[in-house]
Design a protein around this motif. Structure first.
Motif, PDB file in Angstrom:
ATOM      1  N   ARG A 196       0.814  -1.209   0.000  1.00 56.54           N
ATOM      2  CA  ARG A 196       0.000   0.000   0.000  1.00 56.54           C
ATOM      3  C   ARG A 196       0.854   1.269   0.000  1.00 56.54           C
ATOM      4  O   ARG A 196       0.545   2.239  -0.676  1.00 56.54           O
ATOM      5  N   SER A 197       1.933   1.238   0.800  1.00 60.51           N
ATOM      6  CA  SER A 197       2.711   2.458   0.995  1.00 60.51           C
ATOM      7  C   SER A 197       3.967   2.537   0.145  1.00 60.51           C
ATOM      8  O   SER A 197       4.510   3.626  -0.062  1.00 60.51           O
ATOM      9  N   GLY A 198       4.457   1.376  -0.289  1.00 57.98           N
ATOM     10  CA  GLY A 198       5.723   1.349  -1.010  1.00 57.98           C
ATOM     11  C   GLY A 198       6.934   1.370  -0.110  1.00 57.98           C
ATOM     12  O   GLY A 198       8.070   1.337  -0.595  1.00 57.98           O
ATOM     13  N   LEU A 199       6.716   1.406   1.200  1.00 59.54           N
ATOM     14  CA  LEU A 199       7.817   1.521   2.146  1.00 59.54           C
ATOM     15  C   LEU A 199       7.883   0.316   3.074  1.00 59.54           C
ATOM     16  O   LEU A 199       6.850  -0.223   3.483  1.00 59.54           O
ATOM     17  N   GLY A 200       9.096  -0.066   3.426  1.00 60.36           N
ATOM     18  CA  GLY A 200       9.283  -1.111   4.414  1.00 60.36           C
ATOM     19  C   GLY A 200       9.050  -0.583   5.815  1.00 60.36           C
ATOM     20  O   GLY A 200       8.899   0.618   6.032  1.00 60.36           O
ATOM     21  N   SER A 201       9.033  -1.481   6.791  1.00 59.50           N
ATOM     22  CA  SER A 201       8.845  -1.091   8.184  1.00 59.50           C
ATOM     23  C   SER A 201       9.595  -2.069   9.072  1.00 59.50           C
ATOM     24  O   SER A 201      10.083  -3.104   8.612  1.00 59.50           O
ATOM     25  N   GLY A 202       9.678  -1.733  10.342  1.00 65.29           N
ATOM     26  CA  GLY A 202      10.419  -2.561  11.290  1.00 65.29           C
ATOM     27  C   GLY A 202       9.507  -3.412  12.144  1.00 65.29           C
ATOM     28  O   GLY A 202       8.477  -2.932  12.632  1.00 65.29           O
ATOM     29  N   VAL A 203       9.880  -4.672  12.327  1.00 63.61           N
ATOM     30  CA  VAL A 203       9.148  -5.615  13.173  1.00 63.61           C
ATOM     31  C   VAL A 203      10.066  -6.007  14.323  1.00 63.61           C
ATOM     32  O   VAL A 203      11.237  -6.331  14.090  1.00 63.61           O
ATOM     33  N   LYS A 204       9.551  -5.978  15.530  1.00 65.14           N
ATOM     34  CA  LYS A 204      10.340  -6.375  16.696  1.00 65.14           C
ATOM     35  C   LYS A 204       9.534  -7.387  17.516  1.00 65.14           C
ATOM     36  O   LYS A 204       8.370  -7.139  17.843  1.00 65.14           O
ATOM     37  N   VAL A 205      10.148  -8.503  17.843  1.00 65.68           N
ATOM     38  CA  VAL A 205       9.498  -9.596  18.568  1.00 65.68           C
ATOM     39  C   VAL A 205      10.443 -10.075  19.660  1.00 65.68           C
ATOM     40  O   VAL A 205      11.661 -10.164  19.435  1.00 65.68           O
ATOM     41  N   SER A 206       9.910 -10.391  20.821  1.00 60.16           N
ATOM     42  CA  SER A 206      10.748 -10.979  21.869  1.00 60.16           C
ATOM     43  C   SER A 206      10.136 -12.276  22.381  1.00 60.16           C
ATOM     44  O   SER A 206       8.919 -12.467  22.330  1.00 60.16           O
ATOM     45  N   LEU A 207      11.000 -13.151  22.873  1.00 58.11           N
ATOM     46  CA  LEU A 207      10.536 -14.401  23.457  1.00 58.11           C
ATOM     47  C   LEU A 207       9.676 -14.126  24.684  1.00 58.11           C
ATOM     48  O   LEU A 207       8.654 -14.771  24.897  1.00 58.11           O
ATOM     49  N   PHE A 208      10.082 -13.144  25.505  1.00 63.13           N
ATOM     50  CA  PHE A 208       9.343 -12.873  26.728  1.00 63.13           C
ATOM     51  C   PHE A 208       7.945 -12.335  26.425  1.00 63.13           C
ATOM     52  O   PHE A 208       6.959 -12.756  27.043  1.00 63.13           O
ATOM     53  N   ASP A 209       7.838 -11.407  25.481  1.00 60.79           N
ATOM     54  CA  ASP A 209       6.519 -10.883  25.112  1.00 60.79           C
ATOM     55  C   ASP A 209       5.620 -11.991  24.578  1.00 60.79           C
ATOM     56  O   ASP A 209       4.410 -12.004  24.820  1.00 60.79           O
ATOM     57  N   THR A 210       6.217 -12.920  23.832  1.00 61.96           N
ATOM     58  CA  THR A 210       5.453 -14.050  23.301  1.00 61.96           C
ATOM     59  C   THR A 210       4.891 -14.900  24.443  1.00 61.96           C
ATOM     60  O   THR A 210       3.704 -15.223  24.473  1.00 61.96           O
ATOM     61  N   ALA A 211       5.756 -15.253  25.394  1.00 62.17           N
ATOM     62  CA  ALA A 211       5.310 -16.062  26.530  1.00 62.17           C
ATOM     63  C   ALA A 211       4.300 -15.294  27.378  1.00 62.17           C
ATOM     64  O   ALA A 211       3.321 -15.872  27.874  1.00 62.17           O
ATOM     65  N   ALA A 212       4.520 -13.989  27.559  1.00 54.95           N
ATOM     66  CA  ALA A 212       3.602 -13.181  28.357  1.00 54.95           C
ATOM     67  C   ALA A 212       2.206 -13.177  27.756  1.00 54.95           C
ATOM     68  O   ALA A 212       1.199 -13.243  28.475  1.00 54.95           O
ATOM     69  N   ASP A 213       2.129 -13.112  26.434  1.00 60.55           N
ATOM     70  CA  ASP A 213       0.830 -13.144  25.763  1.00 60.55           C
ATOM     71  C   ASP A 213       0.103 -14.450  26.068  1.00 60.55           C
ATOM     72  O   ASP A 213      -1.101 -14.458  26.354  1.00 60.55           O
ATOM     73  N   TRP A 214       0.826 -15.551  26.034  1.00 58.45           N
ATOM     74  CA  TRP A 214       0.208 -16.855  26.329  1.00 58.45           C
ATOM     75  C   TRP A 214      -0.229 -16.958  27.786  1.00 58.45           C
ATOM     76  O   TRP A 214      -1.117 -17.741  28.109  1.00 58.45           O
ATOM     77  N   MET A 215       0.399 -16.185  28.641  1.00 55.20           N
ATOM     78  CA  MET A 215       0.090 -16.246  30.075  1.00 55.20           C
ATOM     79  C   MET A 215      -1.074 -15.332  30.466  1.00 55.20           C
ATOM     80  O   MET A 215      -1.339 -15.149  31.653  1.00 55.20           O
ATOM     81  N   THR A 216      -1.770 -14.770  29.489  1.00 51.29           N
ATOM     82  CA  THR A 216      -2.834 -13.813  29.788  1.00 51.29           C
ATOM     83  C   THR A 216      -3.908 -14.399  30.702  1.00 51.29           C
ATOM     84  O   THR A 216      -4.313 -13.765  31.694  1.00 51.29           O
ATOM     85  N   VAL A 217      -4.402 -15.596  30.407  1.00 48.94           N
ATOM     86  CA  VAL A 217      -5.476 -16.170  31.228  1.00 48.94           C
ATOM     87  C   VAL A 217      -5.002 -16.465  32.647  1.00 48.94           C
ATOM     88  O   VAL A 217      -5.657 -16.056  33.619  1.00 48.94           O
ATOM     89  N   PRO A 218      -3.866 -17.153  32.851  1.00 52.13           N
ATOM     90  CA  PRO A 218      -3.389 -17.324  34.231  1.00 52.13           C
ATOM     91  C   PRO A 218      -3.138 -15.994  34.940  1.00 52.13           C
ATOM     92  O   PRO A 218      -3.390 -15.860  36.142  1.00 52.13           O
ATOM     93  N   LEU A 219      -2.648 -15.001  34.186  1.00 53.41           N
ATOM     94  CA  LEU A 219      -2.395 -13.698  34.781  1.00 53.41           C
ATOM     95  C   LEU A 219      -3.698 -13.044  35.235  1.00 53.41           C
ATOM     96  O   LEU A 219      -3.772 -12.463  36.331  1.00 53.41           O
ATOM     97  N   MET A 220      -4.742 -13.141  34.428  1.00 53.17           N
ATOM     98  CA  MET A 220      -6.030 -12.559  34.812  1.00 53.17           C
ATOM     99  C   MET A 220      -6.623 -13.264  36.025  1.00 53.17           C
ATOM    100  O   MET A 220      -7.236 -12.632  36.885  1.00 53.17           O
TER     101      MET A 220
END
Length: 396
Positions: A196-220
């Motif tokens: 759409r834009s013709g421009l690239g962008s930056g993606v950033k991912v971490s192992l901890f953020d990934t695990a934290a997302d999965w822990m949402t239900v136990p965290l709640m």
């Protein structure tokens, strides 16, 4: 040189025309880039002296590492020292033509080597970059070593796995795998955005953020309910009956009751004790969880008196969800397990699990592209990218 797909009559693949460049090691980033290789992209894997250390994790696949074979087939291997000025210049030549650049070095390492991803996107506006880290690029844990097991521990994953007697590590590199999958999603989003834009962008991912997302239900449960889910082995912490029970012949069958209709059928057709369904200890979902120990005595008495085959027939007839707790040896012979062959660096053949995503274009495809030897494609890639391109090629 672009490695050709083994099926010369194949349909065009979704990532054909994309050039993906990676400075990667271990599991998360290699698994991400391997997805693009499987989809037809050209993936150039840059390896420093000695190669990706995952090559030496084990030697169980006819002398090759199981991890490396799984996450690196279909790529080209280029030996490069990015701190050497000539090799750094070559990498810039490659990136000038690249669509995606993926790296999972220690935080800050890629910048210190002269390839900060923000600066790369400014220099090559259509380039999509993906940085995969352990804990992200800021915060107190930024520089912590973040191997999969350690992130499982830090995120609380091991605290809710295992039995009441002790914690349990998830038996595969789940945080690495999840971070790799999230990186794929992020890169795909960036590719759509670039259309759409013709421009690239930056993606950033971490192992901890990934695990934290999965822990949402136990965290709640912890934050809002005041109590974290307890370790319950093969049982479910908030649903009952939902777990594994031993049969007369020493097998373990897991069952799952999700609603009251199933609960009534389970009591009448499997336990053959319909009165259990209306017992005040068990007549509501939360009551069954509170009184799990008493409920299990009824189930264990029935399961321990019958064989796995007998129980499977009864459970299937009653339309109760069940599954066997298989060993890996049994899983290897599972009738639903699909394999796909791959060629190893020495020319030998091995069998990998087939891709979990199937498309209508996969018909007739029965092999992966080969696993590269360390530095196998260095000479031809160096020749191909020796000169700085005078134009930025368009992407499909």
């Amino acid at each position: 040189m672009i490695n050709e797909h083994p099926d010369n009559n194949r349909s065009p693949q979704p990532y054909e025309g994309l050039l993906v460049v990676t400075i990667e090691q271990a599991v998360a980033a290699p698994l991400c880039s391997c997805h693009f290789a499987e989809g037809g992209a050209r993936v150039i894997k840059i390896e420093r002296s000695g190669g990706d250390f995952a090559r030496k994790y084990d030697s169980v696949v006819k002398g090759e590492s199981s991890y490396f074979v799984w996450a690196n087939h279909g790529k080209e291997s280029l030996q490069l020292d990015i701190k050497d000025p000539n090799d750094a210049s070559l990498l810039h030549n490659i990136l000038a033509r690249a669509d995606v650049f993926i790296q999972n070095l220690a935080p800050g390492a890629i910048g210190r080597a002269g390839f900060d991803t923000d600066e790369l996107r400014a220099r090559y506006p259509r380039l999509i970059t993906c940085d995969i880290s352990g804990y992200g690029e800021s915060g107190d844990y930024r520089d912590m070593k973040a191997y999969d097991f350690l992130v499982q521990c830090e995120s609380g994953l091991v605290a809710i796995n295992g039995s009441p007697k002790g914690h349990g590590r998830i038996g595969v590199s789940i945080c690495d795998i999840g971070a790799g999958m999230n990186a794929i999603i992020g890169i795909q989003r960036a590719l759509f955005q670039r259309e759409r834009s013709g421009l690239g962008s930056g993606v950033k991912v971490s192992l901890f953020d990934t695990a934290a997302d999965w822990m949402t239900v136990p965290l709640m449960h912890t934050v809002y309910g005041g109590k974290a889910p307890q370790r319950v082995g093969l049982h479910h912490p908030s649903i009952a009956p939902y777990g594994g029970y031993e049969t007369r012949d020493g097998e373990i069958l897991a069952i799952s009751i999700q609603n009251e209709r199933e609960w009534l059928r389970f009591c009448s057709e499997v336990l053959q004790q319909p009165e259990v369904a209306t017992d005040e200890r068990f007549n509501q979902a939360e009551a069954r969880v509170r009184n799990r120990a008493e409920l299990d005595t009824y189930i264990e008495a029935v399961f321990s008196a019958r064989t796995r085959q007998e129980l499977e027939q009864t459970l299937k007839s009653a339309d109760i969800a069940y599954g066997a707790v298989n060993s890996v040896e049994t899983f290897a012979q599972h009738p639903q397990l699909r394999y796909r062959s791959v060629t190893l660096p020495d020319g030998a053949e091995a069998e990998l699990v087939a891709p979990p995503i199937r498309t209508s274009d996969d018909a007739g495809t029965n092999s992966y592209r080969p696993v590269p030897a360390f530095g196998q494609h260095s000479h031809i890639i160096r020749e191909e990218f020796a000169e700085q391109p005078s134009f930025r090629r368009a992407t499909s």
